[in-house]
Design a protein around this motif. Structure first.
Motif, PDB file in Angstrom:
ATOM      1  N   MET A   1       0.831  -1.181   0.000  1.00 41.59           N
ATOM      2  CA  MET A   1       0.000   0.000   0.000  1.00 41.59           C
ATOM      3  C   MET A   1       0.882   1.253   0.000  1.00 41.59           C
ATOM      4  N   ALA A   2       0.394   2.284  -0.638  1.00 41.55           N
ATOM      5  CA  ALA A   2       1.132   3.535  -0.738  1.00 41.55           C
ATOM      6  C   ALA A   2       1.063   4.303   0.587  1.00 41.55           C
ATOM      7  N   PRO A   3       2.135   5.007   0.926  1.00 40.10           N
ATOM      8  CA  PRO A   3       2.094   5.830   2.144  1.00 40.10           C
ATOM      9  C   PRO A   3       1.192   7.038   1.948  1.00 40.10           C
ATOM     10  N   ILE A   4       0.612   7.485   3.034  1.00 37.27           N
ATOM     11  CA  ILE A   4      -0.231   8.677   3.053  1.00 37.27           C
ATOM     12  C   ILE A   4       0.513   9.753   3.844  1.00 37.27           C
ATOM     13  N   THR A   5       0.510  10.965   3.321  1.00 40.22           N
ATOM     14  CA  THR A   5       1.018  12.112   4.058  1.00 40.22           C
ATOM     15  C   THR A   5      -0.204  12.905   4.518  1.00 40.22           C
ATOM     16  N   HIS A   6      -0.307  13.074   5.823  1.00 42.26           N
ATOM     17  CA  HIS A   6      -1.445  13.709   6.487  1.00 42.26           C
ATOM     18  C   HIS A   6      -0.948  15.029   7.069  1.00 42.26           C
ATOM     19  N   VAL A   7      -1.396  16.145   6.485  1.00 38.74           N
ATOM     20  CA  VAL A   7      -0.976  17.473   6.929  1.00 38.74           C
ATOM     21  C   VAL A   7      -2.084  18.059   7.800  1.00 38.74           C
ATOM     22  N   LEU A   8      -1.705  18.567   8.943  1.00 37.99           N
ATOM     23  CA  LEU A   8      -2.660  19.045   9.939  1.00 37.99           C
ATOM     24  C   LEU A   8      -2.181  20.380  10.495  1.00 37.99           C
ATOM     25  N   SER A   9      -3.009  21.417  10.392  1.00 40.40           N
ATOM     26  CA  SER A   9      -2.659  22.737  10.927  1.00 40.40           C
ATOM     27  C   SER A   9      -3.708  23.184  11.938  1.00 40.40           C
ATOM     28  N   PHE A  10      -3.235  23.843  12.998  1.00 36.49           N
ATOM     29  CA  PHE A  10      -4.114  24.344  14.043  1.00 36.49           C
ATOM     30  C   PHE A  10      -4.078  25.867  14.094  1.00 36.49           C
ATOM     31  N   LYS A  11      -5.262  26.452  14.236  1.00 37.56           N
ATOM     32  CA  LYS A  11      -5.404  27.867  14.563  1.00 37.56           C
ATOM     33  C   LYS A  11      -5.964  27.892  15.981  1.00 37.56           C
ATOM     34  N   PHE A  12      -5.123  28.268  16.930  1.00 38.31           N
ATOM     35  CA  PHE A  12      -5.536  28.258  18.327  1.00 38.31           C
ATOM     36  C   PHE A  12      -6.431  29.444  18.659  1.00 38.31           C
ATOM     37  N   LYS A  13      -7.281  29.237  19.637  1.00 40.35           N
ATOM     38  CA  LYS A  13      -8.112  30.332  20.152  1.00 40.35           C
ATOM     39  C   LYS A  13      -7.204  31.380  20.798  1.00 40.35           C
ATOM     40  N   VAL A  67       3.046  17.134  10.117  1.00 39.91           N
ATOM     41  CA  VAL A  67       3.006  16.205   8.998  1.00 39.91           C
ATOM     42  C   VAL A  67       3.115  14.804   9.584  1.00 39.91           C
ATOM     43  N   VAL A  68       2.082  14.009   9.346  1.00 38.47           N
ATOM     44  CA  VAL A  68       2.019  12.633   9.835  1.00 38.47           C
ATOM     45  C   VAL A  68       2.095  11.718   8.620  1.00 38.47           C
ATOM     46  N   GLN A  69       2.887  10.683   8.713  1.00 38.24           N
ATOM     47  CA  GLN A  69       2.953   9.717   7.624  1.00 38.24           C
ATOM     48  C   GLN A  69       2.647   8.337   8.164  1.00 38.24           C
ATOM     49  N   PHE A  70       1.791   7.642   7.399  1.00 35.54           N
ATOM     50  CA  PHE A  70       1.435   6.273   7.744  1.00 35.54           C
ATOM     51  C   PHE A  70       0.981   5.568   6.480  1.00 35.54           C
ATOM     52  N   ASP A  71       0.814   4.256   6.577  1.00 33.74           N
ATOM     53  CA  ASP A  71       0.312   3.491   5.441  1.00 33.74           C
ATOM     54  C   ASP A  71      -1.178   3.740   5.278  1.00 33.74           C
ATOM     55  N   GLU A  72      -1.632   3.656   4.063  1.00 30.53           N
ATOM     56  CA  GLU A  72      -3.049   3.881   3.774  1.00 30.53           C
ATOM     57  C   GLU A  72      -3.940   2.953   4.596  1.00 30.53           C
ATOM     58  N   LYS A  73      -3.505   1.721   4.785  1.00 28.43           N
ATOM     59  CA  LYS A  73      -4.317   0.752   5.530  1.00 28.43           C
ATOM     60  C   LYS A  73      -4.465   1.136   7.010  1.00 28.43           C
ATOM     61  N   ASP A  98      -9.843  26.670  14.488  1.00 25.68           N
ATOM     62  CA  ASP A  98      -9.936  26.080  13.160  1.00 25.68           C
ATOM     63  C   ASP A  98      -8.853  25.036  12.999  1.00 25.68           C
ATOM     64  N   ILE A  99      -9.154  24.035  12.187  1.00 22.65           N
ATOM     65  CA  ILE A  99      -8.209  22.969  11.862  1.00 22.65           C
ATOM     66  C   ILE A  99      -8.232  22.787  10.353  1.00 22.65           C
ATOM     67  N   PHE A 100      -7.047  22.631   9.779  1.00 25.93           N
ATOM     68  CA  PHE A 100      -6.916  22.339   8.351  1.00 25.93           C
ATOM     69  C   PHE A 100      -6.279  20.967   8.227  1.00 25.93           C
ATOM     70  N   VAL A 101      -6.897  20.095   7.441  1.00 18.53           N
ATOM     71  CA  VAL A 101      -6.370  18.752   7.202  1.00 18.53           C
ATOM     72  C   VAL A 101      -6.302  18.524   5.705  1.00 18.53           C
ATOM     73  N   PHE A 102      -5.188  17.968   5.260  1.00 21.89           N
ATOM     74  CA  PHE A 102      -5.003  17.667   3.841  1.00 21.89           C
ATOM     75  C   PHE A 102      -4.182  16.383   3.763  1.00 21.89           C
ATOM     76  N   ASP A 103      -4.751  15.355   3.156  1.00 26.10           N
ATOM     77  CA  ASP A 103      -4.062  14.086   2.959  1.00 26.10           C
ATOM     78  C   ASP A 103      -3.710  13.919   1.494  1.00 26.10           C
ATOM     79  N   PHE A 104      -2.545  13.327   1.237  1.00 28.42           N
ATOM     80  CA  PHE A 104      -2.198  13.017  -0.140  1.00 28.42           C
ATOM     81  C   PHE A 104      -1.255  11.831  -0.192  1.00 28.42           C
ATOM     82  N   THR A 105      -1.229  11.213  -1.350  1.00 29.90           N
ATOM     83  CA  THR A 105      -0.279  10.165  -1.659  1.00 29.90           C
ATOM     84  C   THR A 105       0.803  10.806  -2.514  1.00 29.90           C
TER      85      THR A 105
END
Length: 109
Positions: A1-13, A67-73, A98-105
């Motif tokens: 399975m291809a790795p997934i790159t999971h990008v996560l940004s936080f805007k704090f109160k 930036v979090v990386q893990f397998d798609e499974k 607010d939270i921004f999430v963007f996943d890509f292969t």
């Protein structure tokens, strides 16, 4: 399975203190060691991240990105089930506007 790159940004109160921001960021980074697969008790992701320090003005108010990386499974387990991730979501939730999430292969367009 291809790795997934999971990008996560936080805007704090605005009410979130610098000490709380540091604790939350440290807690997010700690997921790399706390998230374990239930069948093998092994780590399954990597985490890197930091506070915005760009001289450009395009951050849209977001304070930090990870930036979090893990397998798609393993992605669905991480998102819906992993107890360490669930605990983190409860911890961070009250502190973000607010939270921004963007996943890509990588390389797949």
């Amino acid at each position: 399975m291809a790795p997934i790159t999971h990008v996560l940004s936080f805007k704090f109160k605005e009410s979130t203190s610098d000490a709380e921001k540091h604790l939350l960021a440290s807690s997010m980074m700690a997921l790399q060691d706390q998230c374990l697969l239930p069948d093998s008790n092994t780590k399954y992701l990597t985490v890197t991240g930091g506070k915005n320090n760009s001289p450009e003005t395009f951050h849209k108010g977001f304070d930090c990105t990870f930036v979090v990386q893990f397998d798609e499974k393993d992605r669905q387990y991480y998102l819906d089930t992993d107890p360490a991730h669930q605990k983190f979501k409860e911890l961070v939730g009250p502190h973000v506007d607010d939270i921004f999430v963007f996943d890509f292969t990588p390389g797949v367009f």
